[in-house]
Design an enzyme around this catalytic site. Structure first.
Site, PDB file in Angstrom:
ATOM      1  N   ASP A   1     -73.165  -7.298 -29.936  1.00  0.00           N
ATOM      2  CA  ASP A   1     -74.019  -7.216 -31.044  1.00  0.00           C
ATOM      3  C   ASP A   1     -73.277  -7.084 -32.475  1.00  0.00           C
ATOM      4  O   ASP A   1     -72.817  -5.967 -32.673  1.00  0.00           O
ATOM      5  CB  ASP A   1     -75.223  -7.213 -31.218  1.00  0.00           C
ATOM      6  CG  ASP A   1     -76.358  -8.029 -32.286  1.00  0.00           C
ATOM      7  OD1 ASP A   1     -76.765  -8.756 -32.918  1.00  0.00           O
ATOM      8  OD2 ASP A   1     -76.153  -7.086 -33.686  1.00  0.00           O
TER       9      ASP A   1
ATOM     10  N   GLU B   1     -69.855 -10.645 -30.424  1.00  0.00           N
ATOM     11  CA  GLU B   1     -70.174 -10.961 -31.073  1.00  0.00           C
ATOM     12  C   GLU B   1     -69.167 -10.262 -32.187  1.00  0.00           C
ATOM     13  O   GLU B   1     -69.383  -9.159 -32.842  1.00  0.00           O
ATOM     14  CB  GLU B   1     -71.527 -10.530 -31.466  1.00  0.00           C
ATOM     15  CG  GLU B   1     -71.940 -12.101 -32.721  1.00  0.00           C
ATOM     16  CD  GLU B   1     -73.476 -11.472 -33.013  1.00  0.00           C
ATOM     17  OE1 GLU B   1     -73.668 -12.582 -33.955  1.00  0.00           O
ATOM     18  OE2 GLU B   1     -73.299 -10.203 -32.878  1.00  0.00           O
TER      19      GLU B   1
ATOM     20  N   ASP C   1     -77.372  -7.125 -23.522  1.00  0.00           N
ATOM     21  CA  ASP C   1     -76.715  -7.553 -24.997  1.00  0.00           C
ATOM     22  C   ASP C   1     -76.714  -6.285 -25.385  1.00  0.00           C
ATOM     23  O   ASP C   1     -78.216  -5.135 -25.092  1.00  0.00           O
ATOM     24  CB  ASP C   1     -78.285  -8.144 -25.555  1.00  0.00           C
ATOM     25  CG  ASP C   1     -77.962  -8.579 -27.006  1.00  0.00           C
ATOM     26  OD1 ASP C   1     -76.070  -8.539 -27.734  1.00  0.00           O
ATOM     27  OD2 ASP C   1     -78.005  -9.765 -26.935  1.00  0.00           O
TER      28      ASP C   1
ATOM     29  N   HIS D   1     -78.801 -17.975 -29.447  1.00  0.00           N
ATOM     30  CA  HIS D   1     -80.291 -18.435 -29.765  1.00  0.00           C
ATOM     31  C   HIS D   1     -80.024 -17.913 -31.658  1.00  0.00           C
ATOM     32  O   HIS D   1     -81.565 -17.700 -32.058  1.00  0.00           O
ATOM     33  CB  HIS D   1     -80.968 -16.559 -29.492  1.00  0.00           C
ATOM     34  CG  HIS D   1     -79.984 -15.681 -29.947  1.00  0.00           C
ATOM     35  ND1 HIS D   1     -78.465 -15.351 -29.856  1.00  0.00           N
ATOM     36  CD2 HIS D   1     -80.231 -14.506 -31.101  1.00  0.00           C
ATOM     37  CE1 HIS D   1     -77.901 -14.660 -30.214  1.00  0.00           C
ATOM     38  NE2 HIS D   1     -79.056 -13.657 -30.532  1.00  0.00           N
ATOM     39  N   ASP D   2     -79.412 -18.005 -32.351  1.00  0.00           N
ATOM     40  CA  ASP D   2     -79.232 -18.187 -33.723  1.00  0.00           C
ATOM     41  C   ASP D   2     -78.778 -19.326 -34.254  1.00  0.00           C
ATOM     42  O   ASP D   2     -78.682 -18.926 -35.619  1.00  0.00           O
ATOM     43  CB  ASP D   2     -77.754 -17.252 -33.839  1.00  0.00           C
ATOM     44  CG  ASP D   2     -78.162 -15.672 -33.914  1.00  0.00           C
ATOM     45  OD1 ASP D   2     -79.151 -15.333 -33.736  1.00  0.00           O
ATOM     46  OD2 ASP D   2     -76.794 -14.350 -33.799  1.00  0.00           O
TER      47      ASP D   2
HETATM   48  C1  NOJ Z   1     -77.316 -10.798 -34.153  1.00  0.00           C
HETATM   49  C2  NOJ Z   1     -77.549 -11.346 -33.500  1.00  0.00           C
HETATM   50  O1  NOJ Z   1     -77.322 -12.170 -32.131  1.00  0.00           O
HETATM   51  C3  NOJ Z   1     -79.027 -11.906 -34.220  1.00  0.00           C
HETATM   52  O2  NOJ Z   1     -79.879 -12.843 -33.656  1.00  0.00           O
HETATM   53  C4  NOJ Z   1     -79.576 -10.816 -34.937  1.00  0.00           C
HETATM   54  O3  NOJ Z   1     -80.716 -11.006 -35.831  1.00  0.00           O
HETATM   55  C5  NOJ Z   1     -78.612  -9.839 -35.368  1.00  0.00           C
HETATM   56  N1  NOJ Z   1     -76.591 -10.077 -34.419  1.00  0.00           N
HETATM   57  C6  NOJ Z   1     -78.948  -8.299 -35.983  1.00  0.00           C
HETATM   58  O4  NOJ Z   1     -78.467  -7.983 -35.076  1.00  0.00           O
END
Ligand code: NOJ
Length: 563
Positions: free
Chosen positions: A199, A256, A99, A331-332
């Protein structure tokens, strides 16, 4: 960056390291734990493994708050453990994707510490510091995790943080900072990484005047999407990033990249795009209604045809110019079944149906740990069971909206990111075999129903179904169609069905998934030939001109002409 097509045939797997496997009994997953499970991943057929951040971090936001990009969080092990993981993965033909968090770092990073100590030092210009005369924050932007996006420091300055206040935003306008980041990226790529998942990358460019905007809520603040997401001018920064780093290596990059309009997709993932591929979020949060989770809609309170339409829009737009990265979980998010299937119908059968739907879309699939076991959401009895900063924020909002703690925790149970962050169930033993110590988060209460060891032995398990799906993608036929083939929707007249075909070299393969809890009679304009995989022994019966699908049927079949 990889220009050949090989990576498009691969399968990726996402690991949340804190919860994957604990090797030393301290209750927390670690790098050695991942290394010890590489054979499991190999057996599943995985080619790329994306590991959520393992860098040094105070873990305010699960490691997305990095205090040193060059070292490993002791909680996860050492740099030697990382090197060992890379070497062992390589032996098995697996490449590791790390990441890469570039929009912000941690307030415990030495850059930020120096910036606090001396407003005139170089590092102070790596961040967004502002002074105001009236004692108020510089503008009314709201951070993603709630409250103002500005935090005041003891000498009166304010700094910008789009996420938590322990995640100060980096100032990408500063070329010195950019070079520091590029140097760090090259250092990691020199170790032989397979690439990066990058990210929040669409947030690195900010609207330069940092002006307030009309509020969108009773708090007088405004979500910071318009002035900080994919803001004009970001392309120059992303091109420079690519040229100074990824272009020089054999690696893939997965951005992302929320908020990229389809007419700009080519800039991102076209022939000379900034990245190999990206995650499109347009169909991930269809339940999202209103300002927080208790106002969200549950599965089937919104039509499944909405998922179908958004998913196909994404697929067809991406097909015009590049290749996507597809996922149903990460994971989100809560587990996918929570979003799409009411509780009474959540079962291995429906899990296989959801898996079939996403796995054969056009794009490199990312399996999120536990998805291949058919894991459902967990149970949080109180907010004390939760670690996640964003969940705590939503819980606070629910209480402020007048909900009781019992009501507020219900919404947490449905939508918390921690649902996917519980310890991975490796077997039926204590703590699901994740740790010999006290797990940092409570194991899933139903790990006896879904765990890797038991599922490996059961030919009908979700795990074995995923293995079959992976093998199918890797077969010559229909693998070539299911990976590189074009995609086109099918059966659009049926609102409870999501179906598509994959086409290559004149051969067509259909993927049909029913969301109906009742048998469904459909008139297809093709005759199903060989069935390659299905969640039923008989996923349809022929009845005259029609096919009758049992509840939640899913199958992949050859398409032949109807006579
Ligand atoms: C996206 C990540 O997937 C998430 O878990 C994180 O809280 C935010 N970006 C901030 O880095």
């Amino acid at each position: 960056m990889r220009k050949n097509e090989e990576w498009k045939k691969k399968v990726a797997y996402q690991i949340y390291p804190r919860s994957f496997m604990d090797s030393n009994g301290d209750g927390t997953g670690d790098l050695k734990g991942i290394t010890s499970k590489l054979d499991y991943l190999k057996d599943l057929g995985v080619d790329y493994v994306w590991i959520c951040p393992v860098y040094a971090s105070p873990m305010d936001d699960g490691g997305y708050d990095i205090s040193d990009y060059y070292s490993i969080n002791p909680m996860f092990g050492t740099m030697e453990d990382m090197d060992e993981l890379l070497a062992e993965a390589k032996k098995r033909g697996i490449r590791i994707i790390m990441d890469l968090v570039l929009n912000h770092c941690s307030d415990e990073h030495v850059w930020f510490k120096r910036a606090l100590a001396d407003p005139d030092c170089e590092e102070a210009s790596y961040f967004w510091f502002r002074r105001t005369d009236d004692g108020n924050p510089p503008n009314n932007w709201r951070s993603m995790f709630g409250g103002s996006a500005w935090e005041q420091v003891p000498d009166g300055r304010w700094y910008l943080h789009l996420f938590s206040k322990k995640q100060p935003d980096l100032n990408w306008e500063n070329p010195k900072l950019r070079e520091k980041l590029y140097e760090m990226i090259r250092w990691w790529l020199d170790k032989g990484l397979g690439g990066f998942r990058i990210d929040a990358i669409t947030h690195i460019k900010k609207e330069p005047t940092l002006a307030s905007l009309p509020p969108d809520g009773p708090d007088g603040m405004v979500g910071c999407f318009a002035p900080t997401r994919n803001y004009p001018g970001i392309g120059d920064l992303l091109t420079e990033l690519r040229e100074n780093t990824f272009d020089r290596y054999d690696c893939i990059t997965v951005a992302e990249a929320a908020g990229v309009p389809y007419d700009q997709l080519g800039d991102y993932i076209g022939e000379n795009g900034y990245f190999s591929t990206l995650f499109d979020f347009t169909y991930s949060e269809l339940y999202n209604h209103g300002h927080t989770w208790h106002t969200c809609k549950k599965a089937w309170e919104w039509p499944i045809s909405l998922l179908r339409d958004k998913m196909f829009a994404s697929q067809l737009e991406t097909q015009k110019i590049g290749f996507g990265a597809v996922y149903f979980e990460n994971h989100d998010y809560p587990r996918a079944c929570e979003k799409f299937i009411p509780h009474e119908y959540q079962s291995p059968l429906t899990q296989k149906m959801l898996g079939t739907l996403f796995f054969f879309l056009r794009g490199i699939p990312f399996i999120y740990q536990g998805e291949e076991l058919g894991m459902t959401n967990t149970v949080f009895e109180s907010i004390d069971d939760v670690d996640d900063i964003s969940t705590k924020n939503h819980y606070r909002i629910s209480l402020a909206d007048g909900l009781t703690p019992e009501e507020a925790i219900k919404a947490v149970n449905r939508y918390s990111r921690d649902n996917g962050r519980v310890p991975f169930p490796w077997g039926p033993g204590k703590n699901g075999g994740f740790t010999t110590g006290k797990p940092w988060m409570k194991p899933h209460p139903r790990y006896l129903e879904f765990n890797a060891a038991d599922e490996a032995k059961d030919p009908g398990s979700v795990l074995n179904y995923y293995k079959k799906m992976v093998a199918l993608r890797k077969s010559e036929y229909p693998g070539a169609q299911l990976t590189l083939g074009d995609i086109a929707p099918l059966l659009l007249d049926y609102p409870d069905i999501i179906a598509y075909k994959r086409i290559k070299d004149g051969r067509e393969v259909a993927v049909v998934c029913s969301f109906s809890p009742c048998p469904l009679s459909i008139k297809a304009d093709f005759a199903p030939g060989e069935v390659f995989i299905a969640n039923y022994e008989k996923p349809f019966e022929k009845s005259g001109e029609n096919l009758v699908l049992p509840p939640f049927s899913a199958f992949v079949c050859e398409m032949t002409e109807k006579c």
